[in-house]
Design an enzyme around this catalytic site. Structure first.
Site, PDB file in Angstrom:
ATOM      1  N   GLU A 129       0.240  -1.501   0.359  1.00  0.00           N
ATOM      2  CA  GLU A 129       0.131  -0.274   0.102  1.00  0.00           C
ATOM      3  C   GLU A 129       1.099   1.053   0.085  1.00  0.00           C
ATOM      4  OE1 GLU A 129      -3.599  -1.187   1.911  1.00  0.00           O
ATOM      5  OE2 GLU A 129      -2.046  -1.006   3.447  1.00  0.00           O
TER       6      GLU A 129
HETATM    7  C1  TNX Z   1      -4.721  -4.242   5.080  1.00  0.00           C
HETATM    8  S1  TNX Z   1      -2.975  -6.390   3.942  1.00  0.00           S
HETATM    9  C2  TNX Z   1      -3.063  -3.705   5.547  1.00  0.00           C
HETATM   10  C3  TNX Z   1      -3.281  -2.992   6.717  1.00  0.00           C
HETATM   11  C4  TNX Z   1      -4.269  -3.148   7.712  1.00  0.00           C
HETATM   12  C5  TNX Z   1      -5.202  -4.433   6.840  1.00  0.00           C
HETATM   13  C6  TNX Z   1      -6.679  -4.473   7.404  1.00  0.00           C
HETATM   14  C7  TNX Z   1      -1.353  -5.603   3.983  1.00  0.00           C
HETATM   15  C8  TNX Z   1      -0.575  -5.748   3.384  1.00  0.00           C
HETATM   16  N1  TNX Z   1      -2.173  -3.977   4.655  1.00  0.00           N
HETATM   17  O1  TNX Z   1      -2.221  -1.734   6.309  1.00  0.00           O
HETATM   18  O2  TNX Z   1      -3.912  -3.178   8.965  1.00  0.00           O
HETATM   19  O3  TNX Z   1      -5.889  -4.534   6.088  1.00  0.00           O
HETATM   20  O4  TNX Z   1      -7.397  -5.631   7.416  1.00  0.00           O
END
Ligand code: TNX
Length: 545
Positions: A347
């Protein structure tokens, strides 16, 4: 408590015997547990690969000892595994269970742990358990196999074995042979200690819980926008400033390097590998707030206590960024005995794609320089991955396929199946539901080897279930989201797909209620699971401990 014995009160007449059985059906809590006699009907999780029942039982008594035998080089370690088992059995039985070395077969009535190489099918973590009326014999190629096998012994005893105070005997185990080994080499859980901080004690308890179900990895998500939780001596403000808050604005906290070493030792004692994660270049607000030079504009960010994602990035074209990464990886890798170092990589919405690729490639070199294999969330497959690096699939199937094309292994953590922060259903008050509601059946009914087209069993290192902690603030909440879904994931990682079936599994899971309660585990009592109010043994009758 000594159970009131209805049997003696009514002994003598047919009438009494008839009514005795009816009474026993209704007031089953007054009886000793029936003797377990059919090993193939025991409610083991994960389900073993092979079980052969021989129809009798072994009894643990005051006279039982734990005997260990191994080549001299591994004697200390095997003895420690013996001590671990004895330590688990002593509180509830009240028995002394001395641990002793032997050269030959031990006396009748013993538990016997034997390390002997040469059973290729069992591998590093497999074990063979042969139970006769005279002996419980556990053998394995390696101490890790003995450790996994002793979890099976725990589960074969009545649930009351998990209680911390003396419980009434008898302690009996059905006889037969179990041969057992895992489907996947990597079977993990992840704990996010960044969004909310959890204590060393909580992490240690979590390690003990996952060990019972034969997991072998704990991934610690140590840093994120809301907090930096691991002391880095060369960059001290990361924790003194960056660790000083958490989601919702609480006081946060961090692990000193000594704390982290203590967690690593506890994990080692449970044959669990710690995989540390420093999430970057996104998810770095806590670092960007602690050191202005890590920002492209040279200005420190404010600490952040919300739950948005994707707004922060390290400055990928400043040299100081790579000095920072090198220091962090060097210090943390030195404290980490396992082979993996997780660099996050998810992300990074405000990092230009080219910058992101440049950054991941450079960080991969740094991780390798410090002797570790790089693991990252599936986005890292945009970069040029090298042999030994590992991609963790969570959302994007194209990324998982790209990993296979690049010849690197995949850890399967599909958000729709393994995310332990996802709510069970719309009535769950903790957690989120952006990926799915994940009921206990849904968490169980999937196969890593067929989940993403083009990613097959040989491409997969294993499975991992992440617990993100935006909404999770304490151990009870951790347990409620983890139990019982992670128990099903443990079976997916261990038991061959051909042996897995929800209708059969849910009955076994229902019998673990008594175990969760004996251990004081707070779990979600899903209506989909036939929770057994009383423990049912393989004798087929009901009794309460
Ligand atoms: C996605 S999964 C994220 C996390 C969040 C989560 C909450 C991922 C690699 N990144 O930063 O905590 O969703 O469900």
């Amino acid at each position: 408590m000594i159970p009131f014995n209805l049997n003696s009160a009514f002994r003598g007449t047919g009438w009494a015997v008839l009514h005795f059985s009816i009474l026993m059906g209704v007031f089953s809590c007054t009886a000793d547990p029936p003797t377990p006699k059919d090993l193939s009907k025991e409610h083991l999780i994960p389900k073993p690969v092979e079980v052969l029942a021989t129809g009798s039982s072994f009894r643990l008594t005051e006279a039982t000892g734990v005997y260990v035998q191994s080549p001299p080089a591994q004697a200390d370690e095997v003895r420690q595994v013996g001590e671990y088992l004895a330590g688990k059995l002593r509180p509830a039985t009240g028995f002394g269970l001395p641990v002793q070395n032997v050269d030959n077969a031990p006396p009748e009535g013993s538990i016997y742990l034997l390390l002997s190489e040469g059973d290729a099918e069992l591998g590093e973590e497999g074990y063979e358990l042969v139970i006769t009326e005279e002996l419980v014999k556990l053998s394995a190629n390696a101490p890790a196999g003995l450790f996994r096998g002793l979890q099976t012994i725990r589960q074969l005893l009545p649930a009351a074995i998990e209680k911390s105070e003396v419980q009434p005997a008898p302690w009996e185990i059905a006889t037969g042979t179990i041969r057992d080994y895992p489907s996947y080499a990597y079977r993990g859980a992840m704990l996010d200690v960044a969004r909310h901080f959890f204590s060393v004690e909580d992490v240690k308890r979590f390690i003990e819980q996952i060990a019972l179900y034969k997991l072998n990895v704990l991934h610690l998500h140590l840093t994120d926008d809301q907090g930096w939780r691991i002391e880095i001596k060369s960059w001290p403000k990361l924790t003194t400033h960056g660790g000083s808050t958490q989601v919702g604005g609480g006081q946060g906290g961090y692990f000193t390097q000594e704390d982290y070493a203590e967690i690593v030792r506890h994990a080692q004692d449970h044959y669990i590998t710690i995989v540390p994660e420093i999430d970057m270049p996104g998810h770095t607000n806590a670092a960007l707030a602690s050191y202005p030079e890590l920002n492209c504009d040279g200005k420190a960010r404010e600490l952040y206590t919300g739950i948005e994602v994707g707004f922060s990035t390290l400055c990928t074209d400043k040299e100081v960024t790579y000095q920072f990464v090198d220091d962090v990886v060097r210090e943390l890798a030195a404290l980490t005995p396992g082979p993996y170092f997780h660099i996050g990589g998810d992300e990074s919405h405000v990092t230009e794609k080219d910058d992101y690729i440049f950054f991941i490639n450079r960080v991969q070199d740094i991780v390798q320089t410090h002797g570790k294999q790089m693991v990252g969330w599936d986005e890292i497959t945009l970069a040029e991955l090298e042999e030994g690096s590992v991609a963790q699939f969570w959302a994007n199937a194209e990324h998982a396929k790209a990993a296979v094309e690049q010849g690197v292994k995949v850890i399967m953590s599909p958000a729709t199946k393994t995310y332990l922060d996802m709510q069970y259903d719309s009535t769950t008050t903790l957690g989120l539901h952006w990926a799915a509601y994940i009921e206990v059946d849904s968490a169980y009914i999937w196969d890593p080897a067929t989940f993403v087209e083009g990613v097959s069993k040989d491409d997969i290192l294993g499975i991992e279930s992440p617990l993100w902690s935006e909404t999770i603030t304490n151990m009870d909440e951790i347990e409620y989201m983890v139990f019982p879904r992670l128990v099903g994931h443990a079976e997916i990682g261990w038991t061959p797909a051909s042996e897995r079936n929800w209708e059969e599994y849910k009955v076994r899971l229902g019998r673990h209620k008594a175990r969760f309660e004996a251990m004081g585990i707070d779990y979600y009592p899903s209506a989909l699971v036939p929770w057994a109010e009383a423990e049912v043994t393989s004798a087929g009758e009901s009794s309460e401990q």
